[in-house]
Design a protein around this motif. Structure first.
Motif, PDB file in Angstrom:
ATOM      1  N   PRO A 112       0.816  -1.220   0.000  1.00  0.00           N
ATOM      2  CA  PRO A 112       0.000   0.000   0.000  1.00  0.00           C
ATOM      3  C   PRO A 112       0.850   1.271   0.000  1.00  0.00           C
ATOM      4  O   PRO A 112       0.431   2.310  -0.519  1.00  0.00           O
ATOM      5  CB  PRO A 112      -0.792  -0.099   1.318  1.00  0.00           C
ATOM      6  N   LEU A 113       2.050   1.189   0.546  1.00  0.00           N
ATOM      7  CA  LEU A 113       2.909   2.374   0.595  1.00  0.00           C
ATOM      8  C   LEU A 113       3.461   2.713  -0.785  1.00  0.00           C
ATOM      9  O   LEU A 113       3.627   3.876  -1.131  1.00  0.00           O
ATOM     10  CB  LEU A 113       4.062   2.151   1.577  1.00  0.00           C
ATOM     11  N   SER A 114       3.730   1.671  -1.576  1.00  0.00           N
ATOM     12  CA  SER A 114       4.199   1.932  -2.946  1.00  0.00           C
ATOM     13  C   SER A 114       3.121   2.656  -3.720  1.00  0.00           C
ATOM     14  O   SER A 114       3.398   3.583  -4.486  1.00  0.00           O
ATOM     15  CB  SER A 114       4.503   0.623  -3.687  1.00  0.00           C
ATOM     16  N   LEU A 115       1.864   2.213  -3.519  1.00  0.00           N
ATOM     17  CA  LEU A 115       0.755   2.829  -4.247  1.00  0.00           C
ATOM     18  C   LEU A 115       0.611   4.291  -3.845  1.00  0.00           C
ATOM     19  O   LEU A 115       0.471   5.180  -4.690  1.00  0.00           O
ATOM     20  CB  LEU A 115      -0.551   2.070  -3.962  1.00  0.00           C
ATOM     21  N   TRP A 116       0.675   4.550  -2.552  1.00  0.00           N
ATOM     22  CA  TRP A 116       0.539   5.923  -2.061  1.00  0.00           C
ATOM     23  C   TRP A 116       1.640   6.807  -2.646  1.00  0.00           C
ATOM     24  O   TRP A 116       1.385   7.892  -3.156  1.00  0.00           O
ATOM     25  CB  TRP A 116       0.602   5.956  -0.524  1.00  0.00           C
ATOM     26  N   ALA A 117       2.879   6.318  -2.589  1.00  0.00           N
ATOM     27  CA  ALA A 117       4.011   7.118  -3.058  1.00  0.00           C
ATOM     28  C   ALA A 117       3.871   7.406  -4.553  1.00  0.00           C
ATOM     29  O   ALA A 117       4.108   8.529  -5.013  1.00  0.00           O
ATOM     30  CB  ALA A 117       5.319   6.380  -2.773  1.00  0.00           C
ATOM     31  N   HIS A 118       3.451   6.385  -5.276  1.00  0.00           N
ATOM     32  CA  HIS A 118       3.298   6.544  -6.714  1.00  0.00           C
ATOM     33  C   HIS A 118       2.246   7.617  -7.025  1.00  0.00           C
ATOM     34  O   HIS A 118       2.464   8.505  -7.847  1.00  0.00           O
ATOM     35  CB  HIS A 118       2.908   5.200  -7.332  1.00  0.00           C
ATOM     36  N   GLU A 119       1.111   7.530  -6.314  1.00  0.00           N
ATOM     37  CA  GLU A 119       0.039   8.520  -6.520  1.00  0.00           C
ATOM     38  C   GLU A 119       0.487   9.940  -6.196  1.00  0.00           C
ATOM     39  O   GLU A 119      -0.002  10.900  -6.768  1.00  0.00           O
ATOM     40  CB  GLU A 119      -1.166   8.192  -5.618  1.00  0.00           C
ATOM     41  N   HIS A 120       1.421  10.067  -5.255  1.00  0.00           N
ATOM     42  CA  HIS A 120       1.861  11.395  -4.854  1.00  0.00           C
ATOM     43  C   HIS A 120       3.139  11.840  -5.557  1.00  0.00           C
ATOM     44  O   HIS A 120       3.723  12.857  -5.205  1.00  0.00           O
ATOM     45  CB  HIS A 120       2.030  11.454  -3.330  1.00  0.00           C
TER      46      HIS A 120
END
Ligand SMILES: [Zn+2]
Ligand SMILES: [Zn+2]
Length: 275
Positions: A255-263
């Motif tokens: 989930p952290l990879s997804l968050w970082a990617h989105e931001h």
């Protein structure tokens, strides 16, 4: 042969932790189950490396990246490829199968290229392309690092003082009322101390430019981002979960990879499975 050299308990801890996280977090179960097979292979290989080096000489090479001993790495290589082929996600399994059809010269070229450049310029190579060499050489690099005399701690260097690779993770270890930050090497898994409020990529030290994000599912893993260079470091907070094994908990942090990617933040150095 002492435990730090064979690394047996360390690998057992990784395998146990992967099993526990896999049971808790369905979203990461596939990765973690695959990782358990890799770690089991690495454990056996690390013991063989220690045995073979012990038989030859007890003196560690002066440089961590001095030439590979192919007599210990090539014999298990085919078995390694079939382990990956059996357990990996299909695309990676296919890559392992293709590699198994190539002559051993190609295996050597791939191992030597990663041994020379791994952890330094990985972004250009991509995690997928380097996976095979990285997975088989990780126990080799860890073994060499365990034998390498540690230089006096130089504070706040941005690359590993043992092998020159970039950090994979931050690790917060309990100290006094808070935590002290270390960086964990992406190539040889050694740790070195690093200031808490400082971007390891560009050197930014203004707290306002260094936002931190924590996901609900994994409260002990922090995304430590930098608004100047747009890179982020994942940091495993052992003050919040003393059972965490940083190398393994990182694999669960999808989930952290997804968050970082989105931001719009990139990871400086991908983990073994490329997330
Ligand atoms: Zn290193
Ligand atoms: Zn930065």
């Amino acid at each position: 042969m002492t435990t730090p050299q064979t690394g047996g308990t360390e690998y057992d801890a990784r395998i146990r932790r992967a099993g526990r996280l896999s049971a808790q977090h369905a979203f990461a179960a596939e990765f973690l189950d695959f990782y358990k097979h890799i770690a089991a292979f690495q454990k056996t290989l690390r013991a063989k490396i220690a045995e073979s080096s012990g038989a030859k000489s007890r003196v560690a090479p002066a440089e961590l990246r001095s030439p590979l001993d192919l007599t210990v790495l090539l014999p298990p290589f085919r078995g390694f490829l079939s382990t990956i082929e059996r357990h990996a996600p299909p695309s990676l399994g296919k890559a392992a199968h293709q590699m198994s059809l190539l002559p051993s010269d190609s295996w050597i070229a791939s191992l030597e290229a990663y041994w020379e450049h791994g952890g330094k310029y990985d972004q250009q190579v991509g995690a997928f392309a380097q996976f095979l060499a990285r997975a088989i050489l990780q126990p080799y690099a860890e073994y060499r690092a365990a034998l390498t005399p540690q230089a006096p701690m130089v504070m706040t260097v941005r690359v590993c003082p043992v092998c020159g690779a970039r950090p994979l993770l931050g690790v917060l270890r309990p100290e006094g009322d808070g935590g002290k930050r270390f960086l964990l090497c992406s190539f040889c898994s050694q740790e070195w101390e690093f200031r808490r409020i400082l971007c390891p990529t560009c050197g930014q030290e203004a707290e306002g430019k260094l936002p931190v994000y924590v996901a609900e599912q994994l409260p002990h893993i922090r995304v430590e981002a930098c608004d100047t260079c747009k890179f982020y470091l994942r940091t495993v907070d052992l003050t919040k979960d003393g059972h965490a094994v940083p190398l393994v908990d990182d694999l669960a942090a999808i989930p952290l990879s997804l968050w970082a990617h989105e931001h719009g933040y990139s990871r400086l150095q991908p983990n073994l499975l490329g997330t």
